[in-house]
Scaffold this motif. Structure first.
Motif, mmCIF file in Angstrom:
data_model
loop_
_atom_site.group_PDB
_atom_site.id
_atom_site.type_symbol
_atom_site.label_atom_id
_atom_site.label_comp_id
_atom_site.label_asym_id
_atom_site.label_seq_id
_atom_site.Cartn_x
_atom_site.Cartn_y
_atom_site.Cartn_z
ATOM 1 N N ASN A 82 -4.430 -0.884 -8.139
ATOM 2 C CA ASN A 82 -5.258 -1.197 -6.979
ATOM 3 C C ASN A 82 -5.734 -2.642 -7.104
ATOM 4 O O ASN A 82 -6.309 -3.015 -8.127
ATOM 5 N N GLU A 106 -1.149 -0.995 -4.678
ATOM 6 C CA GLU A 106 -2.126 -0.467 -3.730
ATOM 7 C C GLU A 106 -3.106 -1.555 -3.315
ATOM 8 O O GLU A 106 -3.914 -2.021 -4.117
ATOM 9 N N LYS A 149 -5.329 1.532 0.182
ATOM 10 C CA LYS A 149 -6.489 2.407 -0.007
ATOM 11 C C LYS A 149 -7.453 2.157 1.153
ATOM 12 O O LYS A 149 -7.902 1.029 1.386
ATOM 13 N N HIS A 175 -3.796 6.017 0.946
ATOM 14 C CA HIS A 175 -4.726 6.709 0.038
ATOM 15 C C HIS A 175 -6.086 6.647 0.726
ATOM 16 O O HIS A 175 -6.698 5.583 0.820
#
Length: 247
Positions: A82, A106, A149, A175
């Motif tokens: 992330n 991500e 995300k 996500h």
């Protein structure tokens, strides 16, 4: 994308390779990070640290990502990282590393801390989807698997529409931190064909089934990701759900 369909969700400053290895027995994926990539987001991360929040602040963020992904190379999980950035070049650099490790890149459009949003990253990107889509397109140029995300309950943000736009830009994974708006998972599932991971409050069979009934393809565990008993319950519930679906 990964099996079992349970992921560890990143916790800034805490989710490193050792954390992923510790939880790997029960999950199919682990999102390490988040990692601030450029000077704007690193300055924001330093400000967060000054008020006692945990952040990763290595000297070289891209090298740090490479080292972390190398550390989980022999673990039977699909790794992800992330990241937060206000500019495009670091996104390309880190996505090249992710491609080399078959890891999911991500992009963080989730962090709601004021410092990170003021830097032009995190939740700021939900309100500026053109910027978010630019980051997705930059990452996909390298051939990496790209995810985003997201979070619900952001004022004036049509999350299903943003989800559709980032999917059109090349994102393969969404996500979603559902906050207290679990039903939005169903709206996003109807809008895109992305692999959809539902997050927030995932603890047991009841919460797993709620998200999967709404159309999620997988669930993720955040705060209790270091608790094997929780991970075991979630993994069992997820396996049972998909066994029933196949049957």
């Amino acid at each position: 994308m990964f099996t079992p369909r349970v992921a560890l969700a990143s916790l800034s400053g805490e989710s490193d390779a050792d954390w992923a290895i510790q939880g790997s027995e029960h999950v199919g994926a682990a999102f390490l990070g988040g990692v601030a990539l450029d000077e704007k987001t690193r300055a924001a991360a330093r400000a967060l640290v000054s008020r006692d929040r945990s952040e990763f602040l290595p000297d070289d963020p891209v090298a740090f990502v490479d080292d972390q992904l190398t550390s989980v190379a022999d673990v039977s999980i699909r790794p992800g990282i992330n990241v937060r950035s206000a500019t495009l070049p670091p996104i390309r650099s880190v996505s090249e590393v992710c491609r080399a490790h078959d890891a999911i890149l991500e992009i963080n459009a989730h962090c709601r801390q004021e410092e990170m949003c003021s830097a032009g990253a995190g939740q700021f990107l939900l309100s500026h989807p053109d910027r978010l889509c630019e980051q997705v397109r930059m990452a996909t140029k390298t051939g990496a698997t790209v995810g985003v995300k997201l979070r619900t309950e952001v004022p004036s943000v049509d999350l299903p529409n943003v989800s559709r736009r980032v999917a059109d830009a090349g994102a393969e994974v969404l996500h979603v931190d559902a906050m207290d708006s679990e039903h939005v998972i169903a709206d996003i599932a109807e809008t895109t064909d992305c692999f959809l991971i539902a997050n927030n409050g995932v603890r047991d069979e009841e919460t797993v089934r709620e998200y999967l009934e709404y159309g999620a393809d997988a669930v993720s565990v955040g705060r209790p990701s270091d608790r094997p008993a929780v991970l075991s319950r979630v993994a069992s519930a997820t396996d049972e759900w998909f066994a029933e679906v196949v049957a």
